[in-house]
Design a protein around this motif. Structure first.
Motif, PDB file in Angstrom:
ATOM      1  N   SER A   1       0.799  -1.210   0.000  1.00  0.00           N
ATOM      2  CA  SER A   1       0.000   0.000   0.000  1.00  0.00           C
ATOM      3  C   SER A   1       0.836   1.266   0.000  1.00  0.00           C
ATOM      4  O   SER A   1       0.352   2.326  -0.333  1.00  0.00           O
ATOM      5  CB  SER A   1      -0.873   0.020   1.253  1.00  0.00           C
TER       6      SER A   1
ATOM      7  N   THR B   1      -5.672  14.495   7.659  1.00  0.00           N
ATOM      8  CA  THR B   1      -4.388  14.263   7.012  1.00  0.00           C
ATOM      9  C   THR B   1      -3.423  15.300   7.573  1.00  0.00           C
ATOM     10  O   THR B   1      -3.564  16.489   7.318  1.00  0.00           O
ATOM     11  CB  THR B   1      -4.516  14.421   5.489  1.00  0.00           C
TER      12      THR B   1
ATOM     13  N   HIS C   1     -18.233  18.168 -12.856  1.00  0.00           N
ATOM     14  CA  HIS C   1     -19.420  17.773 -12.094  1.00  0.00           C
ATOM     15  C   HIS C   1     -19.758  18.819 -11.047  1.00  0.00           C
ATOM     16  O   HIS C   1     -18.898  19.172 -10.245  1.00  0.00           O
ATOM     17  CB  HIS C   1     -19.178  16.460 -11.355  1.00  0.00           C
ATOM     18  N   PRO C   2     -20.994  19.323 -11.007  1.00  0.00           N
ATOM     19  CA  PRO C   2     -21.360  20.184  -9.879  1.00  0.00           C
ATOM     20  C   PRO C   2     -21.335  19.364  -8.599  1.00  0.00           C
ATOM     21  O   PRO C   2     -21.652  18.172  -8.618  1.00  0.00           O
ATOM     22  CB  PRO C   2     -22.787  20.618 -10.217  1.00  0.00           C
TER      23      PRO C   2
ATOM     24  N   ASN D   1     -17.186  10.360   3.010  1.00  0.00           N
ATOM     25  CA  ASN D   1     -17.916  10.283   1.730  1.00  0.00           C
ATOM     26  C   ASN D   1     -17.234  11.187   0.720  1.00  0.00           C
ATOM     27  O   ASN D   1     -17.616  12.341   0.521  1.00  0.00           O
ATOM     28  CB  ASN D   1     -19.378  10.738   1.921  1.00  0.00           C
ATOM     29  N   ARG D   2     -16.226  10.689   0.049  1.00  0.00           N
ATOM     30  CA  ARG D   2     -15.372  11.551  -0.757  1.00  0.00           C
ATOM     31  C   ARG D   2     -15.369  11.193  -2.228  1.00  0.00           C
ATOM     32  O   ARG D   2     -14.427  11.521  -2.953  1.00  0.00           O
ATOM     33  CB  ARG D   2     -13.934  11.512  -0.198  1.00  0.00           C
ATOM     34  N   LEU D   3     -16.443  10.527  -2.703  1.00  0.00           N
ATOM     35  CA  LEU D   3     -16.455  10.158  -4.118  1.00  0.00           C
ATOM     36  C   LEU D   3     -16.446  11.368  -5.046  1.00  0.00           C
ATOM     37  O   LEU D   3     -15.852  11.310  -6.123  1.00  0.00           O
ATOM     38  CB  LEU D   3     -17.683   9.284  -4.433  1.00  0.00           C
TER      39      LEU D   3
ATOM     40  N   ASN E   1     -14.856  14.108  -4.546  1.00  0.00           N
ATOM     41  CA  ASN E   1     -13.450  14.508  -4.622  1.00  0.00           C
ATOM     42  C   ASN E   1     -12.648  13.528  -5.465  1.00  0.00           C
ATOM     43  O   ASN E   1     -11.754  13.926  -6.219  1.00  0.00           O
ATOM     44  CB  ASN E   1     -12.837  14.571  -3.221  1.00  0.00           C
ATOM     45  N   VAL E   2     -12.961  12.243  -5.330  1.00  0.00           N
ATOM     46  CA  VAL E   2     -12.243  11.223  -6.113  1.00  0.00           C
ATOM     47  C   VAL E   2     -12.449  11.475  -7.615  1.00  0.00           C
ATOM     48  O   VAL E   2     -11.491  11.479  -8.387  1.00  0.00           O
ATOM     49  CB  VAL E   2     -12.730   9.800  -5.728  1.00  0.00           C
ATOM     50  N   LEU E   3     -13.703  11.708  -8.005  1.00  0.00           N
ATOM     51  CA  LEU E   3     -13.972  11.921  -9.432  1.00  0.00           C
ATOM     52  C   LEU E   3     -13.310  13.203  -9.926  1.00  0.00           C
ATOM     53  O   LEU E   3     -12.751  13.243 -11.024  1.00  0.00           O
ATOM     54  CB  LEU E   3     -15.486  11.985  -9.684  1.00  0.00           C
TER      55      LEU E   3
ATOM     56  N   ALA F   1     -10.634  14.716  -8.624  1.00  0.00           N
ATOM     57  CA  ALA F   1      -9.177  14.552  -8.630  1.00  0.00           C
ATOM     58  C   ALA F   1      -8.729  13.682  -9.803  1.00  0.00           C
ATOM     59  O   ALA F   1      -7.676  13.921 -10.412  1.00  0.00           O
ATOM     60  CB  ALA F   1      -8.707  13.937  -7.305  1.00  0.00           C
ATOM     61  N   ALA F   2      -9.545  12.680 -10.135  1.00  0.00           N
ATOM     62  CA  ALA F   2      -9.222  11.835 -11.289  1.00  0.00           C
ATOM     63  C   ALA F   2      -9.254  12.662 -12.569  1.00  0.00           C
ATOM     64  O   ALA F   2      -8.430  12.492 -13.478  1.00  0.00           O
ATOM     65  CB  ALA F   2     -10.199  10.662 -11.379  1.00  0.00           C
TER      66      ALA F   2
ATOM     67  N   GLN G   1      -6.139  14.760 -12.731  1.00  0.00           N
ATOM     68  CA  GLN G   1      -5.013  13.905 -13.098  1.00  0.00           C
ATOM     69  C   GLN G   1      -5.033  13.578 -14.589  1.00  0.00           C
ATOM     70  O   GLN G   1      -4.007  13.655 -15.275  1.00  0.00           O
ATOM     71  CB  GLN G   1      -5.100  12.619 -12.264  1.00  0.00           C
TER      72      GLN G   1
ATOM     73  N   ALA H   1     -10.431  19.840  -5.453  1.00  0.00           N
ATOM     74  CA  ALA H   1     -10.798  18.480  -5.044  1.00  0.00           C
ATOM     75  C   ALA H   1     -10.054  18.098  -3.773  1.00  0.00           C
ATOM     76  O   ALA H   1     -10.576  17.383  -2.926  1.00  0.00           O
ATOM     77  CB  ALA H   1     -10.471  17.490  -6.157  1.00  0.00           C
TER      78      ALA H   1
ATOM     79  N   ARG I   1      -1.004  19.305   3.520  1.00  0.00           N
ATOM     80  CA  ARG I   1       0.174  18.693   2.919  1.00  0.00           C
ATOM     81  C   ARG I   1       0.975  19.688   2.097  1.00  0.00           C
ATOM     82  O   ARG I   1       2.203  19.753   2.199  1.00  0.00           O
ATOM     83  CB  ARG I   1      -0.289  17.528   2.034  1.00  0.00           C
TER      84      ARG I   1
END
Lengths: 275, 275
Positions: free
Chosen positions: B2, B33, B133-134, B148-150, B152-154, B156-157, B160, B180, B243
């Motif tokens: 990991s 974090t 995405h709004p 619940n961070r989907l 942010n995941v979308l 951030a993807a 990237q 994000a 960070r």
């Protein structure tokens, strides 16, 4: 401790998984709650199709459907006559820190078997409250059964605290979305109507079954926009989910529904389906 | 596998947890974090205060702050000079199936230590894209750093995939919310402005540090409503998170920011804080 009767992680009996799983870290995954009845997983193809759609929406590569079907067979082999199977698919362990997937994660599946105590909702219907929190519109995530369910958790906790069967969630503009753990239908003179789930909510499997079966029952059905005012002019209301099937609503907030015979006809029809 | 250097589950070295954890099942928990620098957990009190607020908001009873501080001390003892500590607190294992907490769950904490490779953002600033995405308004969950961070995941993807440092998320009404993985500030003739996080977004710890330190630097700061049009009249923009600290934005979508000297002054000030 947990109440689960058995569970499998990637096909192996087990009940733990790595803490770096992105399902835990971000809710990065999807799930299904399947009713097992008399040795069959009810509406399994609809559940697996939604699972697949959810993975596609999240760009989560999961293709172990053969292994998943083997897990389900193993669960059915030891399930009581009525049980609930929960299938959870996550993007797998994070291979680095951060929201964006690295792309090399390996999807993980967790299958768990739960008892399903017989439901005894009042035959006159269940009572619902309004969830006090508007639920956000999120078209990218609407419809699929992803793991970001805190809104449902808060709404369900509210229902529980107020002695209600479920809480009805509304969007910021006031339109009805769903129950915390169910989809909602109204019965009107023009037929059935249920909210769209393209901006918020989950496209429930039992909702899909009712939409599919309505024609057989001679009922028109519309997927549309429902305002709180529409409730008052509705003849009946009912909830659907894979576990409860079709359940009449007696009361929603201050409004009482006097009838439930259309609902009961649909419930009996769905209950009798050999699936 | 990991990439984590070490991890503790409820104070015990370990990297697995029960699959019935509600953090996995529903995203029912919060996280932090924290940057570890030269043997210190930076802004730890702000992180722990936010963690506590998040738990309160979710009605999640977590009081093992003493144990958590011991975990952090253990992590610091083996951390490289620069590292990231992730603290995750979930409601714990489900004691029954269903969204509503039973009330008898025992909160679980997972602490993991990660390497923090040195950042080398372009001194001229980083490039951002607009998230397509709004993000939904959800006042009950806004501000806290829940699991619940989907969204942010979308986002951030998306950043990237387009070679950007981060993606800027907007609400359905068009107002700016955040990056994000960061908070966003504008520098205008009237001072700094950053979006409110009472309907969407996370109240970042580094955002709080900038809000707190602005007066020391002789800067006015407003927490308010920012439209995409406000960007064009801004002199500078910058991102914050625990960070990355404070990082100037060179470009957001089609808009370029010509200056970054206020941002660089804030960055240097924050960087030098003995925390």
């Amino acid at each position: 401790v947990s109440g689960a009767l058995a569970s499998w992680v990637d096909g192996t009996p087990g009940d733990t998984l790595p803490a770096v799983d992105r399902g835990l870290q971000y809710g990065d995954g999807v799930f299904e709650t399947v009713l097992l009845r008399a040795g069959r997983a009810r509406f399994l193809d609809l559940h697996l199709a939604r699972l697949r759609r959810g993975c596609q929406r999240l760009d989560l590569r999961f293709d172990a459907f053969e292994g998943l079907r083997a897990d389900i067979a193993a669960a059915l082999a030891q399930a009581p006559p009525l049980a609930v199977l929960k299938i959870l698919v996550s993007r797998g362990s994070a291979t680095r820190r951060g929201y964006a997937p690295a792309g090399d994660e390996i999807a993980r599946r967790v299958v768990s078997l739960w008892p399903a105590p017989p439901l005894s909702p009042d035959p006159g219907g269940v009572d619902l409250v309004w969830s006090p929190h508007p639920c956000g519109d999120d078209p990218a995530l609407a419809g699929i059964k992803h793991l970001n369910r805190l809104g449902n958790v808060l709404a369900a906790a509210e229902a529980q605290a107020r002695g209600a069967f479920d809480a009805v969630m509304r969007a910021g503009d006031g339109r009805l979305v769903s129950g915390a753990m169910s989809n909602l239908f109204l019965v009107t003179r023009r037929g059935l109507i249920t909210p769209e789930v393209d901006r918020a909510g989950v496209a429930g499997v039992m909702r899909a079954v009712v939409l599919r079966e309505a024609a057989t029952l001679g009922l028109l059905v519309t997927v549309g926009h429902i305002t709180p005012e529409d409730l008052v002019s509705a003849d009946e209301a009912f909830l659907t989910n894979a576990r409860i099937g079709v359940v009449p609503v007696r009361r929603l907030g201050e409004h009482r529904f006097a009838m439930n015979h259309v609902c009961r006809r649909i419930a009996a029809h769905v209950e009798a389906l050999d699936a």
